[in-house]
Design an enzyme around this catalytic site. Structure first.
Site, PDB file in Angstrom:
ATOM      1  N   CYS A 122      -6.124   1.735   6.188  1.00 19.98           N
ATOM      2  CA  CYS A 122      -6.448   0.320   6.589  1.00 19.98           C
ATOM      3  C   CYS A 122      -6.278   0.501   7.727  1.00 19.98           C
ATOM      4  O   CYS A 122      -4.916   0.434   7.717  1.00 19.98           O
ATOM      5  CB  CYS A 122      -6.592  -0.150   5.508  1.00 19.98           C
ATOM      6  SG  CYS A 122      -4.850  -0.990   5.241  1.00 19.98           S
ATOM      7  N   GLU A 180       1.159   3.865   1.625  1.00 19.98           N
ATOM      8  CA  GLU A 180       1.075   4.468   3.458  1.00 19.98           C
ATOM      9  C   GLU A 180       2.496   3.314   4.247  1.00 19.98           C
ATOM     10  O   GLU A 180       4.212   4.096   4.238  1.00 19.98           O
ATOM     11  CB  GLU A 180       0.397   4.559   4.280  1.00 19.98           C
ATOM     12  CG  GLU A 180      -0.601   5.009   4.163  1.00 19.98           C
ATOM     13  CD  GLU A 180      -2.102   4.258   3.012  1.00 19.98           C
ATOM     14  OE1 GLU A 180      -3.122   4.452   3.650  1.00 19.98           O
ATOM     15  OE2 GLU A 180      -1.248   3.377   2.125  1.00 19.98           O
ATOM     16  N   HIS A 188       0.461  -1.501   0.191  1.00 25.01           N
ATOM     17  CA  HIS A 188      -0.061  -0.081   0.060  1.00 25.01           C
ATOM     18  C   HIS A 188       0.692   1.497  -0.034  1.00 25.01           C
ATOM     19  O   HIS A 188       1.901   1.305   0.496  1.00 25.01           O
ATOM     20  CB  HIS A 188      -0.744   0.117   0.660  1.00 25.01           C
ATOM     21  CG  HIS A 188      -1.689  -1.016   0.848  1.00 25.01           C
ATOM     22  ND1 HIS A 188      -3.070  -1.463   2.047  1.00 25.01           N
ATOM     23  CD2 HIS A 188      -2.435  -2.291   0.469  1.00 25.01           C
ATOM     24  CE1 HIS A 188      -3.895  -1.473   2.624  1.00 25.01           C
ATOM     25  NE2 HIS A 188      -2.880  -2.432   0.835  1.00 25.01           N
ATOM     26  N   CYS A 193      -1.882  -0.634   7.356  1.00 23.59           N
ATOM     27  CA  CYS A 193      -1.402   1.054   7.376  1.00 23.59           C
ATOM     28  C   CYS A 193      -1.704   1.352   8.308  1.00 23.59           C
ATOM     29  O   CYS A 193      -0.918   2.368   9.356  1.00 23.59           O
ATOM     30  CB  CYS A 193      -1.961   1.522   6.223  1.00 23.59           C
ATOM     31  SG  CYS A 193      -1.495   0.650   4.561  1.00 23.59           S
TER      32      CYS A 193
END
Length: 148
Positions: free
Chosen positions: A82, A54, A52, A85
């Site tokens: 999420c 992040e 992801h 993260c």
């Protein structure tokens, strides 16, 4: 809420992710007004569910400063993080989190399990939601609409 130059950089990363066929989410990490790291989603490209935006930005910034913690850094991301993260943000001790669109289905900051509000959370950043929210929402809606 109005966007900032750092959120604009996150949007540029989201657009680059979209152009690679990834879900258009971008993130940048900033310390003392200097951009430390930037990334867009790369889960498909890397065949890595943890890639992801992040996570990638946090990894790059930690490598750059040679530390697993970023207590004086701020993260700008186009979508509410999420649970994975949010946990990484907490473990990295990131000072502030700025994000665009709320993710009612997968978010974990103001939606869902609200990771930072849990008693097991060791560190919660200051959170600022809604920075460029409409733009982020439209980018995601368009991406998924075009995929159908």
């Amino acid at each position: 809420m109005r966007s900032s130059p750092f959120m604009e950089a996150a949007f540029a990363e989201a657009e680059a992710a979209r152009d690679r066929g990834e879900v258009p989410i971008g993130a940048v990490l900033v310390r003392e007004g200097v951009l430390l790291a930037k990334a867009g989603n790369r889960t498909r490209e890397l065949n890595d569910p943890t890639a992801h935006a992040e996570i990638l930005a946090i990894r790059d910034a930690c490598r750059l400063v040679a530390s697993e913690r970023l207590p004086d850094a701020d993260l700008y991301v186009t979508l509410e993080p999420c649970p994975m993260c949010a946990a990484a943000i907490s473990f990295a001790r990131i000072r502030r989190l700025y994000f665009g669109a709320v993710d009612e289905k997968g978010g974990a900051v103001v939606s869902g399990g609200r990771y930072f509000a849990q008693p097991t959370c060791h560190h919660a950043p200051d959170v600022y939601a809604g920075i460029g929210e409409q733009r982020a929402s439209e980018m995601l809606k368009n991406f998924f609409r075009d995929r159908r």
